[in-house]
Design a protein around this motif. Structure first.
Motif, PDB file in Angstrom:
ATOM      1  N   ILE A 184       0.840  -1.199   0.000  1.00 37.13           N
ATOM      2  CA  ILE A 184       0.000   0.000   0.000  1.00 37.13           C
ATOM      3  C   ILE A 184       0.872   1.245   0.000  1.00 37.13           C
ATOM      4  N   ASN A 185       0.581   2.151  -0.941  1.00 37.38           N
ATOM      5  CA  ASN A 185       1.200   3.473  -0.903  1.00 37.38           C
ATOM      6  C   ASN A 185       0.096   4.527  -0.927  1.00 37.38           C
ATOM      7  N   ASN A 236      -4.168   5.185  -4.393  1.00 39.63           N
ATOM      8  CA  ASN A 236      -5.093   4.066  -4.273  1.00 39.63           C
ATOM      9  C   ASN A 236      -5.071   3.150  -5.489  1.00 39.63           C
ATOM     10  N   ASP A 237      -4.888   3.733  -6.669  1.00 45.34           N
ATOM     11  CA  ASP A 237      -4.822   2.866  -7.850  1.00 45.34           C
ATOM     12  C   ASP A 237      -3.545   2.033  -7.848  1.00 45.34           C
ATOM     13  N   ASP A 238      -2.422   2.609  -7.433  1.00 39.40           N
ATOM     14  CA  ASP A 238      -1.184   1.823  -7.316  1.00 39.40           C
ATOM     15  C   ASP A 238      -1.407   0.598  -6.436  1.00 39.40           C
ATOM     16  N   SER A 239      -1.966   0.837  -5.259  1.00 36.82           N
ATOM     17  CA  SER A 239      -2.177  -0.258  -4.315  1.00 36.82           C
ATOM     18  C   SER A 239      -3.060  -1.347  -4.927  1.00 36.82           C
ATOM     19  N   HIS A 266      -8.284  -1.079   3.037  1.00 36.95           N
ATOM     20  CA  HIS A 266      -7.669   0.249   3.031  1.00 36.95           C
ATOM     21  C   HIS A 266      -8.384   1.167   2.044  1.00 36.95           C
ATOM     22  N   VAL A 267      -8.571   0.724   0.814  1.00 34.88           N
ATOM     23  CA  VAL A 267      -9.136   1.584  -0.234  1.00 34.88           C
ATOM     24  C   VAL A 267     -10.615   1.871   0.017  1.00 34.88           C
ATOM     25  N   GLN A 268     -11.321   0.944   0.620  1.00 35.82           N
ATOM     26  CA  GLN A 268     -12.761   1.118   0.861  1.00 35.82           C
ATOM     27  C   GLN A 268     -13.052   2.409   1.627  1.00 35.82           C
ATOM     28  N   THR A 279      -6.022   9.302  -4.434  1.00 38.80           N
ATOM     29  CA  THR A 279      -5.012   9.049  -3.401  1.00 38.80           C
ATOM     30  C   THR A 279      -5.681   9.036  -2.028  1.00 38.80           C
ATOM     31  N   ASN A 280      -4.879   8.740  -1.007  1.00 35.68           N
ATOM     32  CA  ASN A 280      -5.403   8.795   0.351  1.00 35.68           C
ATOM     33  C   ASN A 280      -5.025  10.102   1.063  1.00 35.68           C
TER      34      ASN A 280
END
Length: 384
Positions: free
Chosen positions: A80-81, A84-87, A116-118, A141-142
């Motif tokens: 995870i970075n 969000n799309d990378d992850s 995480h992304v949710q 992104t987050n």
């Protein structure tokens, strides 16, 4: 000489595996990544290698991939970075590895990425752009001040949700995962889908309301992947046939239009996407050819191949099956005859000329190397 694309004598493995070997020769033992590639593109390369093993019924690369992914996880916990799309590109890679190896660690990390992304899925009523609710989309992104939302992150979350619904009974319920798969895919269809062209556009800035209508191949390619995954999860869940058919029709119509879109496909049938990156189209500058966009078209090809597998396994739409087979075989042929330097290295333009091979161009070729095993190679003779 002429090489018949038959499985006897190790062909095409004696073409496809060396291409993988060249790619993996650039691996970095300290962090598990590939020299010259950005983080998300490394995940895509490893996904293509895993699919190659799956679709060729071999395990030639499993141990190497397991080692590299373990190193990535040690340096980037749970892969995870902040992107969000990378992850999620890594989560798709991990699901392919889980299906290939049944190693529960890969599934567990994919679930962790989902959890995480949710948290960055937009809830109903939070943003309204030009009278349209942005519910279901995933923030790019987050970061706390993020305003960008795009179809890649949405398509990945939809696919991830649907595939987890098929694979796991732990974590979120299967029914809840399927709801998320539809919820996010429906944002794409509501906000970024050109219905009469079956074309998926790129992103929206929630702060300004501006839409960026870039029509890269991977936007539509990932939406095809999400539609396939949603169809599969619904079928497993016993969903009504009418709703099932909707998602299958969506995937097939996007595929047919993609394979006939003149801005992506050359007149001879080669997938080139000439305006996606410098060095083609209106910008002939080759110095900038080593960029992420070189690999966009590979995501489309990957998901066309997944659609072929679905259609074949369920004996559906044999006409489209044949079209995808011909399409994939032609890309393989073009790479071999027009875009290979004789050292198992491939350039960025699948239609040739070879130009300068890079990690990006080698990465893009790997999905073709995997796909040729999925569609079969009987009955073709290609000069080399």
């Amino acid at each position: 000489m002429t090489l018949s694309l038959a499985s006897s004598g190790g062909f095409p493995l004696n073409i496809t595996q060396p291409a993988i070997n060249v790619f993996l020769a650039s691996k970095q033992d300290d962090n598990g990544q590939i020299n010259g590639l950005t983080y998300w593109q490394v995940a895509n390369g490893y996904t293509a290698v895993a699919l190659h093993d799956t679709w060729s019924n071999t395990t030639s690369n499993v141990d190497v991939l397991d080692g590299l992914i373990s190193t990535v996880e040690a340096n980037q916990p749970d892969c995870i970075n902040e992107m969000n799309d990378d992850s999620m590109w890594w989560s798709i890679c991990l699901l392919e590895m889980y299906e290939l190896t049944q190693n529960a660690q890969h599934l567990n990390v994919a679930e962790t990425i989902w959890n995480h992304v949710q948290r960055y899925v937009v809830s109903p009523g939070r943003y309204n752009i030009n009278g349209v609710d942005m519910a279901g989309v995933v923030m790019w992104t987050n970061k706390t001040n993020e305003t960008q939302v795009n179809t890649i992150a949405a398509g990945l979350f939809s696919e991830l949700s649907a595939r987890l619904a098929c694979q796991t009974e732990s974590g979120p319920t299967s029914e809840g995962l399927l709801e998320y798969a539809e919820y996010t895919l429906k944002w794409i269809l509501r906000c970024r889908f050109v219905q009469d062209e079956y074309l998926v556009l790129d992103h929206i800035d929630l702060a300004t309301g501006q839409s960026f209508d870039w029509s890269f191949t991977y936007n539509t390619g990932q939406a095809i992947g999400a539609s396939i995954a949603t169809y599969n999860a619904m079928k497993l869940n016993g969903t009504d046939q009418t709703e099932l058919q909707y998602y299958l029709n969506l995937a097939t119509n996007m595929a047919v239009n993609a394979m006939n879109r003149t801005s992506w496909i050359d007149s001879d049938g080669t997938l080139t996407e000439r305006d996606a990156y410098p060095g083609t189209g209106s910008d002939p500058t080759p110095a900038y050819q080593d960029c992420d966009a070189v690999g966009f078209k590979a995501i489309l090809l990957r998901n066309l191949t997944r659609l072929y597998i679905l259609l074949k396994n369920q004996d559906l739409n044999t006409g489209l099956q044949a079209q995808i087979v011909t399409f994939v075989q032609w890309q393989f042929h073009s790479l071999l005859t027009r875009n290979c330097n004789g050292q198992d290295q491939y350039g960025p333009w699948w239609a040739g000329p070879v130009d300068l091979p890079t990690s990006h161009s080698q990465l893009a070729a790997l999905d073709v190397m995997a796909a040729i095993h999925a569609v079969g190679t009987q009955g073709q003779g290609y000069g080399q």
